[in-house]
Design a protein around this motif. Structure first.
Motif, PDB file in Angstrom:
ATOM      1  N   GLY A 131       0.776  -1.230   0.000  1.00 33.05           N
ATOM      2  CA  GLY A 131       0.000   0.000   0.000  1.00 33.05           C
ATOM      3  C   GLY A 131       0.802   1.272   0.000  1.00 33.05           C
ATOM      4  N   GLY A 132       2.117   1.176   0.113  1.00 30.77           N
ATOM      5  CA  GLY A 132       2.925   2.378   0.082  1.00 30.77           C
ATOM      6  C   GLY A 132       2.955   2.986  -1.304  1.00 30.77           C
ATOM      7  N   GLY A 133       3.543   4.164  -1.387  1.00 28.87           N
ATOM      8  CA  GLY A 133       3.645   4.827  -2.682  1.00 28.87           C
ATOM      9  C   GLY A 133       4.041   6.270  -2.529  1.00 28.87           C
ATOM     10  N   LEU A 134       3.901   6.996  -3.629  1.00 30.42           N
ATOM     11  CA  LEU A 134       4.223   8.416  -3.667  1.00 30.42           C
ATOM     12  C   LEU A 134       2.929   9.213  -3.653  1.00 30.42           C
ATOM     13  CD1 LEU A 134       6.188  10.810  -4.144  1.00 30.42           C
ATOM     14  CD2 LEU A 134       5.959  10.338  -6.603  1.00 30.42           C
ATOM     15  N   VAL A 135       2.851  10.171  -2.752  1.00 27.88           N
ATOM     16  CA  VAL A 135       1.641  10.977  -2.631  1.00 27.88           C
ATOM     17  C   VAL A 135       2.045  12.411  -2.313  1.00 27.88           C
ATOM     18  CG1 VAL A 135       1.369  10.467  -0.173  1.00 27.88           C
ATOM     19  CG2 VAL A 135      -0.643  11.066  -1.552  1.00 27.88           C
ATOM     20  N   GLN A 136       1.234  13.341  -2.716  1.00 24.87           N
ATOM     21  CA  GLN A 136       1.497  14.738  -2.397  1.00 24.87           C
ATOM     22  C   GLN A 136       1.084  15.052  -0.973  1.00 24.87           C
ATOM     23  OE1 GLN A 136      -0.493  17.092  -5.447  1.00 24.87           O
ATOM     24  NE2 GLN A 136       1.407  17.241  -6.608  1.00 24.87           N
ATOM     25  N   ALA A 137       1.698  16.049  -0.415  1.00 24.48           N
ATOM     26  CA  ALA A 137       1.333  16.485   0.922  1.00 24.48           C
ATOM     27  C   ALA A 137      -0.160  16.784   0.980  1.00 24.48           C
ATOM     28  CB  ALA A 137       2.131  17.728   1.312  1.00 24.48           C
ATOM     29  N   GLY A 138      -0.772  16.331   2.061  1.00 14.49           N
ATOM     30  CA  GLY A 138      -2.218  16.473   2.213  1.00 14.49           C
ATOM     31  C   GLY A 138      -3.000  15.283   1.711  1.00 14.49           C
ATOM     32  N   GLY A 139      -2.325  14.385   1.025  1.00 18.06           N
ATOM     33  CA  GLY A 139      -2.991  13.212   0.475  1.00 18.06           C
ATOM     34  C   GLY A 139      -3.132  12.088   1.483  1.00 18.06           C
ATOM     35  N   SER A 140      -3.619  10.957   1.000  1.00 23.94           N
ATOM     36  CA  SER A 140      -3.894   9.802   1.865  1.00 23.94           C
ATOM     37  C   SER A 140      -3.320   8.529   1.262  1.00 23.94           C
ATOM     38  CB  SER A 140      -5.403   9.626   2.052  1.00 23.94           C
ATOM     39  OG  SER A 140      -5.983  10.748   2.667  1.00 23.94           O
ATOM     40  N   LEU A 141      -2.998   7.613   2.135  1.00 25.79           N
ATOM     41  CA  LEU A 141      -2.596   6.261   1.742  1.00 25.79           C
ATOM     42  C   LEU A 141      -3.178   5.281   2.744  1.00 25.79           C
ATOM     43  CD1 LEU A 141       1.202   6.552   0.812  1.00 25.79           C
ATOM     44  CD2 LEU A 141      -0.669   5.991  -0.742  1.00 25.79           C
TER      45      LEU A 141
ATOM     46  N   THR B  98       7.455  10.677   5.380  1.00 28.40           N
ATOM     47  CA  THR B  98       8.203   9.845   4.446  1.00 28.40           C
ATOM     48  C   THR B  98       9.089   8.853   5.186  1.00 28.40           C
ATOM     49  OG1 THR B  98       8.212  11.523   2.697  1.00 28.40           O
ATOM     50  CG2 THR B  98       9.984   9.889   2.660  1.00 28.40           C
ATOM     51  N   GLY B  99       9.083   7.617   4.708  1.00 24.48           N
ATOM     52  CA  GLY B  99       9.919   6.590   5.301  1.00 24.48           C
ATOM     53  C   GLY B  99       9.463   5.211   4.864  1.00 24.48           C
ATOM     54  N   VAL B 100      10.142   4.217   5.383  1.00 23.58           N
ATOM     55  CA  VAL B 100       9.725   2.844   5.149  1.00 23.58           C
ATOM     56  C   VAL B 100       8.856   2.423   6.328  1.00 23.58           C
ATOM     57  CG1 VAL B 100      10.450   0.464   4.796  1.00 23.58           C
ATOM     58  CG2 VAL B 100      11.827   2.341   3.860  1.00 23.58           C
ATOM     59  N   TYR B 101       7.693   1.928   6.026  1.00 24.31           N
ATOM     60  CA  TYR B 101       6.738   1.517   7.056  1.00 24.31           C
ATOM     61  C   TYR B 101       6.762  -0.006   7.175  1.00 24.31           C
ATOM     62  CZ  TYR B 101       4.888   6.207   7.546  1.00 24.31           C
ATOM     63  OH  TYR B 101       4.750   7.548   7.826  1.00 24.31           O
TER      64      TYR B 101
ATOM     65  N   GLN C  87       8.365  -6.881   5.537  1.00 21.77           N
ATOM     66  CA  GLN C  87       9.503  -6.441   4.735  1.00 21.77           C
ATOM     67  C   GLN C  87       9.547  -4.923   4.551  1.00 21.77           C
ATOM     68  OE1 GLN C  87       6.678  -7.218   3.491  1.00 21.77           O
ATOM     69  NE2 GLN C  87       6.339  -6.087   1.595  1.00 21.77           N
ATOM     70  N   GLY C  88       8.508  -4.228   4.892  1.00 22.37           N
ATOM     71  CA  GLY C  88       8.497  -2.775   4.755  1.00 22.37           C
ATOM     72  C   GLY C  88       7.903  -2.328   3.436  1.00 22.37           C
ATOM     73  N   THR C  89       7.244  -1.201   3.486  1.00 26.28           N
ATOM     74  CA  THR C  89       6.694  -0.595   2.282  1.00 26.28           C
ATOM     75  C   THR C  89       7.038   0.898   2.311  1.00 26.28           C
ATOM     76  OG1 THR C  89       4.688  -0.313   0.936  1.00 26.28           O
ATOM     77  CG2 THR C  89       4.393  -0.220   3.329  1.00 26.28           C
ATOM     78  N   GLN C  90       7.502   1.412   1.177  1.00 24.46           N
ATOM     79  CA  GLN C  90       7.987   2.787   1.123  1.00 24.46           C
ATOM     80  C   GLN C  90       6.825   3.764   0.985  1.00 24.46           C
ATOM     81  OE1 GLN C  90      11.300   4.104   1.195  1.00 24.46           O
ATOM     82  NE2 GLN C  90      10.223   6.075   1.286  1.00 24.46           N
TER      83      GLN C  90
ATOM     84  N   MET D  87      -4.086  -6.303   9.011  1.00 27.45           N
ATOM     85  CA  MET D  87      -4.084  -5.022   9.710  1.00 27.45           C
ATOM     86  C   MET D  87      -3.993  -3.913   8.671  1.00 27.45           C
ATOM     87  SD  MET D  87      -1.167  -3.591  12.336  1.00 27.45           S
ATOM     88  CE  MET D  87       0.160  -4.083  11.246  1.00 27.45           C
ATOM     89  N   TYR D  88      -4.551  -2.762   9.009  1.00 27.57           N
ATOM     90  CA  TYR D  88      -4.561  -1.638   8.090  1.00 27.57           C
ATOM     91  C   TYR D  88      -4.085  -0.372   8.814  1.00 27.57           C
ATOM     92  CZ  TYR D  88      -7.728  -4.907   5.841  1.00 27.57           C
ATOM     93  OH  TYR D  88      -8.288  -6.036   5.294  1.00 27.57           O
ATOM     94  N   LEU D  89      -3.554   0.533   8.030  1.00 24.35           N
ATOM     95  CA  LEU D  89      -3.224   1.859   8.542  1.00 24.35           C
ATOM     96  C   LEU D  89      -3.706   2.878   7.529  1.00 24.35           C
ATOM     97  CD1 LEU D  89      -1.809   3.458  10.860  1.00 24.35           C
ATOM     98  CD2 LEU D  89       0.203   3.547   9.365  1.00 24.35           C
ATOM     99  N   GLN D  90      -4.745   3.595   7.892  1.00 23.97           N
ATOM    100  CA  GLN D  90      -5.244   4.671   7.052  1.00 23.97           C
ATOM    101  C   GLN D  90      -4.508   5.941   7.451  1.00 23.97           C
ATOM    102  OE1 GLN D  90      -7.572   4.655   4.469  1.00 23.97           O
ATOM    103  NE2 GLN D  90      -6.944   6.780   4.193  1.00 23.97           N
TER     104      GLN D  90
END
Length: 114
Positions: free
Chosen positions: A6-16, A88-91, A106-109, A76-79
């Motif tokens: 579920g990781g990825g690149l998002v603009q500030a103010g966005g959601s993942l 920013t980081g590896v979650y 394994q982590g998701t960026q 498990m989820y993290l909204q």
């Protein structure tokens, strides 16, 4: 045995929304949690949820992040809303069992651009 996605690149103010699926070989999971690690920094707790649904958040996530779990699916989820560049980081997802075993995914960026 823990698969984060579920990781990825998002603009500030966005959601993942991050997901973490635990393999069926992991039994008696008590606490599930998300941790993150930014470049050059130590890994830190983001949020935790117990098997009973009790939650704990790092101060930086309160009001923006919501952790949840589906015990039936061992997932498990993290909204994450209102994301900031400092998020920013590896979650990493983490599982602690009632038999005192610990598992890491394994982590998701997650990258938040300003």
């Amino acid at each position: 045995q823990l698969q984060a996605s579920g990781g990825g690149l998002v603009q500030a103010g966005g959601s993942l929304r991050l997901s973490c699926a635990a393999a069926g070989s992991i039994f008696s999971i008590n606490i599930l949690g998300w941790y993150r690690q930014a470049p050059g920094k130590q890994r830190e707790l983001v949020a935790q949820v117990t098997s009973g649904g009790m939650t704990n958040y790092a101060e930086f996530g309160k009001g923006r992040f919501t952790i949840s779990r589906d015990n039936g699916k061992n997932t498990m989820y993290l909204q994450m809303n209102s994301l900031k560049p400092e998020d920013t980081g590896v979650y990493y997802c983490h599982a602690h069992t009632t038999t005192w075993q610990n598992f890491w995914g394994q982590g998701t960026q997650v990258t938040v651009s300003s």
